[in-house]
Design an enzyme around this catalytic site. Structure first.
Site, PDB file in Angstrom:
ATOM      1  CB  CYS A 263     167.852  -3.785  46.180  1.00 26.09           C
ATOM      2  SG  CYS A 263     169.646  -3.742  45.999  1.00 26.09           S
TER       3      CYS A 263
ATOM      4  CB  CYS B  91     172.668  -8.729  41.775  1.00 23.68           C
ATOM      5  SG  CYS B  91     170.857  -8.651  41.745  1.00 23.68           S
TER       6      CYS B  91
END
Length: 280
Positions: free
Chosen positions: A87, A217
Site C-alpha cells: 500500500c 491509492c
C-alpha cells in the site's frame, strides 16, 4: 494481549488508515477485528488497518528474511480483513508514524512489506517511496454498468488494471466493483480509471479490492501513470496525479518508480478495552 491497545489514525491524500502498534509482536489481528476497526459507523473508520511491528517478529518466514534490510514491517490489511501485499499511501503514513514516535531518523529508512523492502525518504512535508519497478502485463478490460473499458494489467507488488479513458470520470458509478477477468486476476484486482490532463498530468479514480472506491491509492497511482505514459508512447516520465483526495506525483524511471505525496497523522488514542475484547 495488553490491557490497552493504542491506535493512530492517519491518511495520505484521504486514503485513510488505522495504525495499531505491536512493538512486542504479540497481537494477532483477526479479519473480524480489522473489519470492525475499519467500519465507519461501528468503529474508527478506515480504508485499511496497519499493524506496526518489527520485521524480525513477523510470523511469515519470507518477511522475517527482510529484517537484514528493514527493521520495521508494515503488516497491512484491507478494510474487509484481507491481507494485502503493498500500500503506497500506507507506507508513507507508516513512515510518518515511526518518525513522529522517534523510532527512526527523519531522513530515510527501509520498510518491509509483503511485496518486498521499500525505501522511504522524508522531503519537507512530503514522503517519497521507492515503489520498485512496475511490471506491465497483458491487455484486459473492466466493465462498469455494462460499459467496457480497455485496460492493461500492471503489477506494483499488488495487482492493478489501469484503464486510460476519455470518458468523464465523474460519471462512473464505482459503488460496485468493476467486472474483470478472474482468470487473469484470480485474487481480485484494483481498477483505475485514468484521464490524461495534458503532457504531465492525469486524473484518476480507483476501486480497490476489499475496500471499494477510495479517495486515493498509492500503488494505483503508480499503475495509472505507467498506463498513461504507455498510452502516450512513453516508458518514463514525471507525472502529477489528481485524485479525489488530493495530489500526488509519480516518477517512472528505467528501473524503478517513486511515489511522492503527503502523509498526515490525525489522532491517537486507545481502543476501549471492553469493545476490543468482545471482538475476540
Amino acid at each position: 494481549m495488553a490491557d490497552q491497545t493504542a491506535f493512530t489514525k492517519g491518511h495520505g491524500t484521504e486514503n485513510d488508515f488505522v495504525l495499531v502498534p505491536d512493538l512486542e509482536g504479540s497481537l494477532e489481528l483477526t479479519p473480524a477485528q480489522v473489519q470492525r476497526i475499519a467500519d465507519r459507523h461501528a468503529g474508527l473508520g478506515a480504508d485499511g488497518v496497519i499493524r506496526v511491528v518489527r520485521t524480525a517478529l513477523s510470523t511469515d518466514e519470507t518477511v522475517r528474511a527482510q529484517s537484514r534490510e528493514a527493521e520495521w514491517f508494515m503488516d497491512y490489511r484491507n478494510a474487509d480483513g484481507g491481507v494485502a501485499e503493498m500500500c503506497g499511501n500506507g507506507v508513507r503514513v507508516y513512515a510518518r508514524w515511526l518518525a513522529e514516535a522517534g523510532w527512526v531518523e527523519r531522513e530515510a529508512l527501509q520498510v518491509g512489506t509483503r511485496a518486498g523492502v521499500r525505501g522511504v525518504r522524508f522531503v519537507g512535508d512530503e514522503v517519497a517511496v521507492d515503489m520498485g519497478p512496475a511490471r506491465v502485463g497483458p491487455a484486459s478490460r473492466a466493465v462498469v454498468a455494462g460499459r467496457e473499458f480497455a485496460g492493461v494489467a500492471v503489477d506494483v507488488g499488488n495487482p492493478h488494471l489501469a484503464c486510460v479513458t476519455d470518458a468523464p470520470l465523474a460519471d462512473l458509478d464505482l459503488a460496485v466493483a468493476p467486472e474483470h477477468d478472474t482468470a487473469l486476476f484470480p485474487r481480485g484486482v484494483n481498477v483505475e480509471f485514468v484521464s490524461p490532463l495534458g503532457p504531465a498530468g492525469v486524473a484518476m479514480r480507483v476501486h480497490e479490492r476489499g475496500v471499494g472506491e477510495t479517495r486515493s491509492c498509492g500503488t494505483g497511482t503508480v499503475a495509472a501513470v505507467v498506463a498513461a505514459l504507455r498510452a502516450a508512447g512513453a516508458t518514463t516520465g514525471d507525472v502529477d496525479v489528481r485524485t479525489p483526495g488530493g495530489h500526488l506525483r509519480v516518477t517512472v524511471g528505467d528501473d524503478t518508480t517513486v511515489l511522492h505525496g503527503p502523509a498526515v497523522l490525525v489522532a491517537s488514542g486507545e481502543l476501549d478495552r471492553d469493545w476490543w475484547s468482545a471482538l475476540g
